[in-house]
Design a protein around this motif. Sequence first.
Motif, mmCIF file in Angstrom:
data_model
loop_
_atom_site.group_PDB
_atom_site.id
_atom_site.type_symbol
_atom_site.label_atom_id
_atom_site.label_comp_id
_atom_site.label_asym_id
_atom_site.label_seq_id
_atom_site.Cartn_x
_atom_site.Cartn_y
_atom_site.Cartn_z
ATOM 1 N N TYR A 63 41.731 -34.513 26.076
ATOM 2 C CA TYR A 63 40.277 -34.577 26.213
ATOM 3 C C TYR A 63 39.838 -33.569 27.263
ATOM 4 N N GLY A 64 38.836 -32.763 26.922
ATOM 5 C CA GLY A 64 38.340 -31.768 27.858
ATOM 6 C C GLY A 64 36.980 -31.267 27.429
ATOM 7 N N PRO A 65 36.359 -30.458 28.269
ATOM 8 C CA PRO A 65 35.017 -29.952 27.954
ATOM 9 C C PRO A 65 35.012 -29.021 26.744
ATOM 10 N N GLU A 66 33.817 -28.781 26.207
ATOM 11 C CA GLU A 66 33.639 -27.761 25.175
ATOM 12 C C GLU A 66 34.263 -26.453 25.673
ATOM 13 N N GLY A 67 34.974 -25.774 24.802
ATOM 14 C CA GLY A 67 35.639 -24.533 25.172
ATOM 15 C C GLY A 67 37.138 -24.668 25.262
ATOM 16 N N LEU A 68 37.637 -25.900 25.374
ATOM 17 C CA LEU A 68 39.080 -26.087 25.496
ATOM 18 C C LEU A 68 39.794 -25.738 24.185
ATOM 19 N N THR A 69 39.149 -26.026 23.056
ATOM 20 C CA THR A 69 39.743 -25.660 21.763
ATOM 21 C C THR A 69 39.895 -24.153 21.638
ATOM 22 N N GLN A 70 38.904 -23.412 22.119
ATOM 23 C CA GLN A 70 38.993 -21.949 22.081
ATOM 24 C C GLN A 70 40.167 -21.458 22.921
ATOM 25 N N TYR A 71 40.363 -22.070 24.085
ATOM 26 C CA TYR A 71 41.515 -21.714 24.933
ATOM 27 C C TYR A 71 42.816 -21.945 24.171
ATOM 28 N N TRP A 72 42.956 -23.111 23.523
ATOM 29 C CA TRP A 72 44.188 -23.452 22.817
ATOM 30 C C TRP A 72 44.428 -22.503 21.639
ATOM 31 N N ASP A 73 43.374 -22.224 20.871
ATOM 32 C CA ASP A 73 43.514 -21.307 19.745
ATOM 33 C C ASP A 73 43.920 -19.915 20.220
ATOM 34 N N SER A 74 43.342 -19.479 21.323
ATOM 35 C CA SER A 74 43.681 -18.151 21.854
ATOM 36 C C SER A 74 45.103 -18.124 22.395
ATOM 37 N N PHE A 75 45.541 -19.215 23.014
ATOM 38 C CA PHE A 75 46.924 -19.288 23.499
ATOM 39 C C PHE A 75 47.896 -19.196 22.329
ATOM 40 N N MET A 96 50.706 -16.213 21.697
ATOM 41 C CA MET A 96 52.127 -16.551 21.623
ATOM 42 C C MET A 96 52.648 -16.598 20.191
ATOM 43 N N SER A 97 51.904 -16.030 19.234
ATOM 44 C CA SER A 97 52.237 -16.203 17.828
ATOM 45 C C SER A 97 53.612 -15.653 17.466
ATOM 46 N N PHE A 98 54.017 -14.555 18.070
ATOM 47 C CA PHE A 98 55.342 -14.008 17.747
ATOM 48 C C PHE A 98 56.430 -15.016 18.077
ATOM 49 N N ASP A 99 56.381 -15.549 19.292
ATOM 50 C CA ASP A 99 57.396 -16.513 19.722
ATOM 51 C C ASP A 99 57.327 -17.800 18.898
ATOM 52 N N ILE A 100 56.120 -18.294 18.681
ATOM 53 C CA ILE A 100 55.965 -19.560 17.952
ATOM 54 C C ILE A 100 56.484 -19.426 16.526
ATOM 55 N N GLU A 101 56.072 -18.379 15.845
ATOM 56 C CA GLU A 101 56.510 -18.187 14.457
ATOM 57 C C GLU A 101 58.020 -17.979 14.380
ATOM 58 N N LEU A 102 58.570 -17.280 15.364
ATOM 59 C CA LEU A 102 60.011 -17.066 15.390
ATOM 60 C C LEU A 102 60.754 -18.391 15.535
ATOM 61 N N ARG A 103 60.284 -19.242 16.426
ATOM 62 C CA ARG A 103 60.960 -20.527 16.644
ATOM 63 C C ARG A 103 60.796 -21.468 15.453
ATOM 64 N N LEU A 104 59.683 -21.366 14.769
ATOM 65 C CA LEU A 104 59.514 -22.169 13.553
ATOM 66 C C LEU A 104 60.566 -21.786 12.514
ATOM 67 N N ARG A 105 60.757 -20.475 12.339
ATOM 68 C CA ARG A 105 61.711 -19.998 11.334
ATOM 69 C C ARG A 105 63.149 -20.146 11.801
ATOM 70 N N ASP A 106 63.400 -19.773 13.051
ATOM 71 C CA ASP A 106 64.769 -19.630 13.535
ATOM 72 C C ASP A 106 65.364 -20.934 14.050
ATOM 73 N N GLU A 107 64.499 -21.860 14.509
ATOM 74 C CA GLU A 107 64.995 -23.081 15.127
ATOM 75 C C GLU A 107 64.558 -24.348 14.399
ATOM 76 N N GLY A 108 63.700 -24.196 13.407
ATOM 77 C CA GLY A 108 63.283 -25.351 12.614
ATOM 78 C C GLY A 108 62.394 -26.327 13.349
ATOM 79 N N ARG A 109 61.633 -25.830 14.288
ATOM 80 C CA ARG A 109 60.759 -26.735 15.053
ATOM 81 C C ARG A 109 59.544 -27.138 14.220
#
Length: 284
Positions: free
Chosen positions: A93-105, A109-122
């Motif tokens: 729970y947080g103020p308006e704008g927190l979703t934008q922060y999360w989406d931008s994060f 980090m998309s390279f790392d996240i996508e790599l771990r999804l494929r390579d580690e099965g997370r």
Amino acid sequence: MHHTQVTLLGTKGGPAIRPGTRMPTSLLIQMDGMTVLVDAGLGVSRALCDAGMALTDLDAILITHLHSDHYLELGPLLHTAWTAGLNTPIAIYGPEGLTQYWDSFLQAMSFDIELRLRDEGRPALAPLAQIHVLNTGDMALGSLQVKVMRNTHPPIIDSFALRIEGQEHSVVLSGDTAPMEEMVSFAQGADLLVHEAMLSAGIDALCARVGNGDDRLRLHLERSHTPAAEAGRIAKDAGVARLALNHLVPCDDPDFTEAHWQEETRCTWDGPLFIGTDGMTISL
């Protein structure tokens, strides 16, 4: 065994750190079987581990406002918990704008996240953060009840104080705020009031050290934060059982020690007093 306690994970006001200083704001509440993180300033992941808390065991996260010292490490905390095995959603729970922060994060980090999804099965990371807009009023958080009040922290409007109540205990967190008479009734009779605090005698030295070149920093501090003596008065008028000072400004000047904080606060408060330090645990 369930703990009933509040742990001040980071107690420094403001985002800057220097050798030997405290870390920015974060706080852990353990009550009625719930584990709730309030704010996620820099250093929160390490602080949780140092407090003996597995990052995968958080039940909920509350962000009081969008100053960086209160949410800078939210994304890294969730990502690190994910790499440690987090696979169930966390209510945030947080103020308006927190979703934008999360989406931008996630994008950053998309390279790392996508790599771990494929390579580690997370599992997918994005859905693990269930972000809700924090608004004034009452809400249930598992077995806890949370009352939310807008505080006074200009120029930010969406800045909130929290009252968290369990079956037997209640904790009030002022958030970043100037003195408010409304805080007296909001905190009435609480077992613990954790109130932000500013040491009046230290403001000149702080402004000189930062050296912004004009008086805007001083004006911000004076209109947006609470002198320690006022925090003590609010605690006294609210009839709380204990007072903890948090988000200390300044807290990294060797010319000002705990004795100065005690002296100013004791002008108005004679009850149990905790001058916040990182890792301090207060049992309820």
